[in-house]
Design a protein around this motif. Structure first.
Motif, short mmCIF file in Angstrom:
data_model
loop_
_atom_site.label_atom_id
_atom_site.label_comp_id
_atom_site.label_asym_id
_atom_site.label_seq_id
_atom_site.Cartn_x
_atom_site.Cartn_y
_atom_site.Cartn_z
N LEU A 198 6.80 7.84 0.28
CA LEU A 198 6.27 8.64 1.38
C LEU A 198 5.73 9.97 0.87
CD1 LEU A 198 8.99 7.99 4.10
CD2 LEU A 198 6.66 7.11 4.04
N LYS A 199 6.48 10.61 -0.06
CA LYS A 199 6.00 11.88 -0.61
C LYS A 199 4.69 11.67 -1.37
CE LYS A 199 10.52 14.11 -1.01
NZ LYS A 199 11.53 14.67 -1.94
N THR A 200 4.64 10.59 -2.15
CA THR A 200 3.42 10.32 -2.91
C THR A 200 2.25 10.09 -1.98
OG1 THR A 200 4.76 9.32 -4.66
CG2 THR A 200 2.38 8.82 -4.65
N GLU A 201 2.50 9.31 -0.91
CA GLU A 201 1.43 9.07 0.05
C GLU A 201 1.00 10.36 0.72
OE1 GLU A 201 2.93 6.15 2.67
OE2 GLU A 201 2.60 4.47 1.28
N ALA A 202 1.98 11.25 1.04
CA ALA A 202 1.64 12.52 1.66
C ALA A 202 0.79 13.38 0.72
CB ALA A 202 2.91 13.28 2.05
N VAL A 203 1.19 13.41 -0.55
CA VAL A 203 0.41 14.18 -1.53
C VAL A 203 -1.00 13.61 -1.66
CG1 VAL A 203 0.23 14.78 -3.96
CG2 VAL A 203 2.42 14.99 -2.81
N MET A 204 -1.10 12.27 -1.70
CA MET A 204 -2.42 11.66 -1.81
C MET A 204 -3.26 11.96 -0.58
SD MET A 204 -1.45 7.98 -3.52
CE MET A 204 -3.17 7.44 -3.48
N ASP A 205 -2.62 11.94 0.61
CA ASP A 205 -3.36 12.28 1.83
C ASP A 205 -3.86 13.71 1.78
OD1 ASP A 205 -2.98 9.76 2.78
OD2 ASP A 205 -1.22 10.27 3.99
N ASP A 206 -2.98 14.65 1.33
CA ASP A 206 -3.40 16.05 1.23
C ASP A 206 -4.55 16.20 0.25
OD1 ASP A 206 -1.47 16.72 3.05
OD2 ASP A 206 0.01 17.36 1.56
N ALA A 207 -4.44 15.53 -0.90
CA ALA A 207 -5.51 15.62 -1.90
C ALA A 207 -6.82 15.07 -1.35
CB ALA A 207 -5.10 14.87 -3.17
#
Length: 294
Positions: free
Chosen positions: A168-177
């Motif tokens: 979930l954190k990785t997906e959130a970071v990817m979404d922010d990027a």
């Protein structure tokens, strides 16, 4: 009495019967059993106390027989047992593999599986599992194979939660990027449009100024006198000067010669006689001085 050798059945069933007469009493008997039951190349049923292992029926590539009824019991030392099918090929809708949450056929059923679709893994709520396989009298197939391992509820929960949190954190970071990249691209496009628009209007304005200047000063259509008003006035002034002096340029050239002749006549009339008179005066004065001294 004498201890007999082990006995092995030829099917997955055994019947033990004890009979005594009316004469004499003894201590009886005891025995242990395990399910090895081989029917040709088919091992049907068994009892396992390992924390990990595998079950395959039949053990070779041949088809299982008709009217099979086999059971396997697993009792591990762990908290739970996880079972995972590695292959399954049974007659759909009639030949089933049952997995139960316990060590008997009466335990709650966790799932029943038939056909060729590989099912998901199954986990018991205790350290016991019961696997039961049945077939009818038609269309025997290749059977099934599965493996089992013990798992701990807490460890399993942590193992399943942490990767999910990390995902979930990785997906959130990817979404922010991705959001930042999109915003940056929009800003860059906007700046490019603004700069291009500014350059376009500047060039257009300069072009209009050049066109306007050419319309105000059509030099190619002017006559020599009109192309430079100052030069025309200059020639007019020179012509007026010649007119005032008595005529055209052709008329002025003779006047210039007359002027030189006048100057020569004046010099001859004045300078030359004067120079002779001066010498005469000097000679008279020199003669008077000599006479006085004598």
């Amino acid at each position: 009495g004498t201890m007999p050798s082990s006995v092995k059945t030829t099917i997955n069933k055994a019947f033990i019967s004890f009979h005594s007469d009316s004469a004499g009493n003894r201590t009886g008997f005891s025995l242990t059993w395990s399910t090895l039951g081989s029917i040709g190349n088919n091992i049907c049923g068994g009892h396992f106390s390992n924390d990990s292992g595998s079950i395959q029926y039949p053990v070779t590539g041949s088809n299982y027989p008709e009217n099979v009824n086999c059971s396997w019991v697993i009792v591990s030392s762990g908290a739970n047992i996880e079972l995972e099918f590695t292959s399954i090929n049974t007659e759909p809708g009639t030949d089933f593999v049952y997995i139960r949450d316990g060590e008997s056929i009466s335990a709650p059923e966790l799932g029943n599986y038939s056909g060729v679709t590989l099912p998901s893994s199954v986990k018991t709520t205790s350290n016991k599992a019961f696997i039961h396989f049945t077939s009818d009298a038609l269309h025997p197939s290749k059977g099934f194979a599965l493996i089992w391992n013990i798992v701990d509820d807490n460890t399993d929960m942590q193992a399943s939660t942490l990767p999910m949190s990390t995902t979930l954190k990785t997906e959130a970071v990817m979404d922010d990027a991705s959001t930042f990249i999109i915003i940056g691209a929009i800003i860059a496009i906007f700046l490019i449009v603004v700069i291009a628009t500014t350059i376009f209007f500047c060039l257009k304005k300069r072009k209009n100024q050049v066109i306007s200047g050419q319309q105000e000063l059509p030099l190619e259509n002017l006559s020599p006198n009109q192309s430079d008003p100052g030069m025309g006035n200059h020639h007019d002034s020179e012509n007026s000067l010649y007119d005032n002096m008595g005529g055209s340029i052709e008329e002025q050239v003779p006047n210039r010669d007359s002027r030189h002749e006048s100057e020569n006549s004046l010099y001859s009339a004045t300078m030359v006689p004067n120079r002779g008179s001066r010498h005469d005066s000097e000679n008279s004065l020199y003669g008077a001085i000599i006479a006085r001294d004598a």
